[in-house]
Structure formats: structure tokens, C-alpha cells
Write an enzyme that holds these catalytic residues in place. Structure first.
Site, mmCIF file in Angstrom:
data_model
loop_
_atom_site.group_PDB
_atom_site.id
_atom_site.type_symbol
_atom_site.label_atom_id
_atom_site.label_comp_id
_atom_site.label_asym_id
_atom_site.label_seq_id
_atom_site.Cartn_x
_atom_site.Cartn_y
_atom_site.Cartn_z
ATOM 1 N N LYS A 133 -7.047 -3.114 10.705
ATOM 2 C CA LYS A 133 -6.211 -3.917 9.814
ATOM 3 C C LYS A 133 -5.504 -5.039 10.595
ATOM 4 O O LYS A 133 -5.547 -5.063 11.829
ATOM 5 C CB LYS A 133 -5.202 -2.994 9.127
ATOM 6 C CG LYS A 133 -5.820 -2.011 8.113
ATOM 7 C CD LYS A 133 -4.731 -1.059 7.643
ATOM 8 C CE LYS A 133 -5.195 -0.088 6.572
ATOM 9 N NZ LYS A 133 -4.098 0.884 6.246
ATOM 10 N N GLU A 181 -17.366 1.932 -0.712
ATOM 11 C CA GLU A 181 -16.630 0.947 0.098
ATOM 12 C C GLU A 181 -17.586 0.133 0.974
ATOM 13 O O GLU A 181 -17.402 -1.071 1.144
ATOM 14 C CB GLU A 181 -15.574 1.644 0.957
ATOM 15 C CG GLU A 181 -14.408 2.179 0.126
ATOM 16 C CD GLU A 181 -13.365 2.934 0.935
ATOM 17 O OE1 GLU A 181 -12.375 3.365 0.343
ATOM 18 O OE2 GLU A 181 -13.541 3.099 2.175
ATOM 19 N N HIS A 237 -8.210 1.570 8.532
ATOM 20 C CA HIS A 237 -8.634 2.205 7.284
ATOM 21 C C HIS A 237 -9.925 2.955 7.573
ATOM 22 O O HIS A 237 -10.773 2.471 8.319
ATOM 23 C CB HIS A 237 -8.898 1.170 6.192
ATOM 24 C CG HIS A 237 -9.615 1.762 5.004
ATOM 25 N ND1 HIS A 237 -8.941 2.441 4.010
ATOM 26 C CD2 HIS A 237 -10.939 1.842 4.702
ATOM 27 C CE1 HIS A 237 -9.843 2.891 3.131
ATOM 28 N NE2 HIS A 237 -11.047 2.542 3.530
ATOM 29 N N THR A 265 -2.203 9.387 7.416
ATOM 30 C CA THR A 265 -1.739 8.100 6.889
ATOM 31 C C THR A 265 -0.369 7.721 7.452
ATOM 32 O O THR A 265 -0.149 6.575 7.837
ATOM 33 C CB THR A 265 -1.670 8.189 5.349
ATOM 34 O OG1 THR A 265 -2.945 8.631 4.869
ATOM 35 C CG2 THR A 265 -1.338 6.844 4.736
ATOM 36 N N ARG A 290 -11.645 10.071 10.151
ATOM 37 C CA ARG A 290 -10.248 10.201 9.693
ATOM 38 C C ARG A 290 -9.420 11.005 10.702
ATOM 39 O O ARG A 290 -8.232 10.741 10.893
ATOM 40 C CB ARG A 290 -10.181 10.798 8.280
ATOM 41 C CG ARG A 290 -10.598 9.741 7.236
ATOM 42 C CD ARG A 290 -10.383 10.190 5.819
ATOM 43 N NE ARG A 290 -8.998 10.313 5.405
ATOM 44 C CZ ARG A 290 -8.264 9.321 4.884
ATOM 45 N NH1 ARG A 290 -8.746 8.103 4.758
ATOM 46 N NH2 ARG A 290 -7.022 9.553 4.498
ATOM 47 N N ASN A 294 -0.217 0.927 9.708
ATOM 48 C CA ASN A 294 -0.893 2.079 10.323
ATOM 49 C C ASN A 294 -2.289 1.770 10.870
ATOM 50 O O ASN A 294 -3.124 2.658 11.027
ATOM 51 C CB ASN A 294 -0.891 3.285 9.373
ATOM 52 C CG ASN A 294 -1.666 3.028 8.093
ATOM 53 O OD1 ASN A 294 -2.269 1.965 7.922
ATOM 54 N ND2 ASN A 294 -1.671 3.998 7.202
ATOM 55 N N TYR A 339 -8.175 -1.671 -2.902
ATOM 56 C CA TYR A 339 -6.999 -0.811 -3.095
ATOM 57 C C TYR A 339 -6.651 -0.596 -4.575
ATOM 58 O O TYR A 339 -5.504 -0.281 -4.913
ATOM 59 C CB TYR A 339 -5.799 -1.388 -2.340
ATOM 60 C CG TYR A 339 -5.835 -1.087 -0.848
ATOM 61 C CD1 TYR A 339 -6.008 0.218 -0.372
ATOM 62 C CD2 TYR A 339 -5.670 -2.095 0.092
ATOM 63 C CE1 TYR A 339 -6.027 0.501 0.990
ATOM 64 C CE2 TYR A 339 -5.690 -1.821 1.467
ATOM 65 C CZ TYR A 339 -5.870 -0.520 1.906
ATOM 66 O OH TYR A 339 -5.886 -0.231 3.242
ATOM 67 N N ARG A 343 -3.326 6.560 15.092
ATOM 68 C CA ARG A 343 -2.054 6.272 14.425
ATOM 69 C C ARG A 343 -0.891 6.921 15.161
ATOM 70 O O ARG A 343 0.214 6.371 15.206
ATOM 71 C CB ARG A 343 -2.121 6.703 12.958
ATOM 72 C CG ARG A 343 -2.953 5.729 12.105
ATOM 73 C CD ARG A 343 -3.370 6.317 10.792
ATOM 74 N NE ARG A 343 -3.901 5.327 9.859
ATOM 75 C CZ ARG A 343 -4.453 5.626 8.690
ATOM 76 N NH1 ARG A 343 -4.550 6.906 8.302
ATOM 77 N NH2 ARG A 343 -4.915 4.684 7.902
ATOM 78 N N PHE A 385 4.351 0.634 -3.294
ATOM 79 C CA PHE A 385 3.951 -0.053 -2.054
ATOM 80 C C PHE A 385 2.770 -0.997 -2.243
ATOM 81 O O PHE A 385 2.344 -1.651 -1.298
ATOM 82 C CB PHE A 385 3.633 0.978 -0.964
ATOM 83 C CG PHE A 385 2.518 1.941 -1.299
ATOM 84 C CD1 PHE A 385 1.180 1.593 -1.100
ATOM 85 C CD2 PHE A 385 2.798 3.210 -1.803
ATOM 86 C CE1 PHE A 385 0.161 2.481 -1.400
ATOM 87 C CE2 PHE A 385 1.779 4.098 -2.122
ATOM 88 C CZ PHE A 385 0.452 3.732 -1.915
HETATM 89 P P1 DAT Z 1 -5.252 6.101 4.109
HETATM 90 O O1 DAT Z 1 -5.195 4.676 4.612
HETATM 91 O O2 DAT Z 1 -4.869 7.076 5.185
HETATM 92 O O3 DAT Z 1 -6.565 6.444 3.446
HETATM 93 P P2 DAT Z 1 -4.098 5.982 1.431
HETATM 94 O O4 DAT Z 1 -5.478 5.707 0.924
HETATM 95 O O5 DAT Z 1 -3.331 7.065 0.774
HETATM 96 O O6 DAT Z 1 -4.103 6.247 3.006
HETATM 97 O O7 DAT Z 1 -3.232 4.658 1.297
HETATM 98 C C1 DAT Z 1 -3.785 3.405 1.656
HETATM 99 C C2 DAT Z 1 -2.767 2.641 2.452
HETATM 100 O O8 DAT Z 1 -1.633 2.369 1.634
HETATM 101 C C3 DAT Z 1 -2.218 3.384 3.650
HETATM 102 O O9 DAT Z 1 -3.027 3.250 4.795
HETATM 103 C C4 DAT Z 1 -0.896 2.727 3.831
HETATM 104 C C5 DAT Z 1 -0.459 2.414 2.420
HETATM 105 N N1 DAT Z 1 0.398 3.476 1.895
HETATM 106 C C6 DAT Z 1 0.024 4.669 1.396
HETATM 107 N N2 DAT Z 1 1.071 5.393 1.006
HETATM 108 C C7 DAT Z 1 2.153 4.621 1.250
HETATM 109 C C8 DAT Z 1 3.547 4.781 1.085
HETATM 110 N N3 DAT Z 1 4.056 5.904 0.570
HETATM 111 N N4 DAT Z 1 4.359 3.765 1.482
HETATM 112 C C9 DAT Z 1 3.876 2.642 2.024
HETATM 113 N N5 DAT Z 1 2.553 2.416 2.200
HETATM 114 C C10 DAT Z 1 1.720 3.384 1.830
HETATM 115 MG MG MG Z 2 -7.363 5.830 1.670
#
Ligand code: DAT
Ligand code: MG
Length: 150
Positions: A9, A126, A115, A91, A85, A112, A49, A102, A57
Site C-alpha cells: 500500500k 481480486e 493487502h 489487520t 496473510r 498497515n 473495498y 505488520r 473508516f
Molecule cells: P485486511 O486488510 O487485513 O484484509 P479488512 O479487509 O478487514 O482487513 O479491512 C481492509 C482495510 O481496511 C484494512 O487493511 C485497514 C482498514 N480497516 C479495517 N478495519 C478498520 C478499522 N476498524 N479502522 C480503520 N481502518 C480499518
Molecule cells: Mg481484507
């Protein structure tokens, strides 16, 4: 053989951690299938997303992922989804296992670094969203028989 989309990212790119991410995936034994360095459009970010639309968020997430270039890649291997992962870590960086990317390089969920696809099905969709079929390289790697059991 499973496939995952992997993104370094904007924070990872700006912090010069592209090589660190690639090195860890290569060292793990995963095989690179495709890579491109791109500025993500708002449209691609919103499609990628879409599942998070409406969450608190979401707007910050879209502006973060479009704020600077990303390194987009496809990696494959047996158990690639779980393995990648695990290499990324949870996350939330403060919940990520020690030794994961991370954990080692991040502090906040909104910065973080990476992805990775979270299921085989999402990996396939994806990869199709981010890459054209002709951008995916099928190749034989000489060391594969020492890493992949079959
Ligand atoms: P990941 O990237 O581990 O697959 P995710 O798909 O649940 O996680 O969420 C996508 C992204 O969104 C994540 O990398 C960071 C952001 N995100 C997720 N939950 C969040 C939160 N509670 N507050 C802020 N950003 C968040
Ligand atoms: Mg995800």
C-alpha cells in the site's frame, strides 16, 4: 495451487518497503505471477473495498489507498492464502504476530502496509479485478520441487 492479490500500500511504497515485502514472500517459497506499480484510481479503490462501503473508516481507506502509488502483485503456492496473510499479520498491527510484516513495520490499522486476499474465491476475483489475463505469467521455477510437495 492458490493465488492471492498482494498490495504494498502507499505507506509501504513511501517507506521504501516494497523490497522487504517481496523478499519475505520469496523467502517463504511463494511464486510471483504478476507485478505492476500503479496509481490506484478512485473507481478501482471503491470496487476493491466495496465490502467496506458505509463503514466509519471507508472514506479514509479510499483516500489512503489512492494517496500514492501501490505495488500490485499476484503470488501463488500451496496454501498461499493462509501463508501470505500469516506473513502480513493481523489487520491491526498491535494484534499481529511478532515477526509478521505488520508487527515489524506498522502501528495503526489505517497504515498497515499491505493487502492480501482473505479466501481462495476472493483471491481469484481480486486477481481478475487488478490484472488482465495476459499480465499473469505462467512459468516453471526450478526450485519448486523442493518447496511444493506436488
Ligand atoms: P485486511 O486488510 O487485513 O484484509 P479488512 O479487509 O478487514 O482487513 O479491512 C481492509 C482495510 O481496511 C484494512 O487493511 C485497514 C482498514 N480497516 C479495517 N478495519 C478498520 C478499522 N476498524 N479502522 C480503520 N481502518 C480499518
Ligand atoms: Mg481484507
Amino acid at each position: 495451487m492458490e493465488r492471492s492479490l498482494v498490495l504494498v500500500k502507499p505507506d509501504g511504497v513511501q517507506r521504501a518497503l516494497i523490497g522487504e515485502v517481496i523478499a519475505r514472500l520469496e523467502r517463504r517459497g511463494l511464486r510471483l505471477v504478476a507485478a505492476k506499480f500503479i496509481q490506484v484510481s478512485k473507481q478501482l479503490a471503491e470496487t476493491h473495498y466495496a465490502i467496506h462501503k458505509g463503514k466509519a473508516f471507508y472514506e479514509g481507506l479510499i483516500s489512503y489507498i489512492t494517496s500514492a502509488p501501490v505495488m500490485a502483485m499476484v503470488w501463488e503456492g500451496p496454501n498461499a492464502i493462509a501463508a501470505i496473510r500469516q506473513t502480513m499479520g493481523s489487520t491491526r498491527p498491535t494484534e499481529a504476530a511478532p515477526g509478521s510484516l505488520r508487527h515489524d513495520f506498522a502501528l495503526e490499522v489505517g497504515r498497515n502496509l499491505t493487502h492480501a486476499s482473505d479466501s481462495v474465491e476472493n483471491g481469484a476475483s481480486e486477481v481478475a479485478l487488478w490484472f488482465k489475463p495476459e499480465e499473469l505469467v505462467n512459468w516453471n521455477r526450478e526450485i519448486d520441487e523442493w518447496i511444493f510437495e506436488k
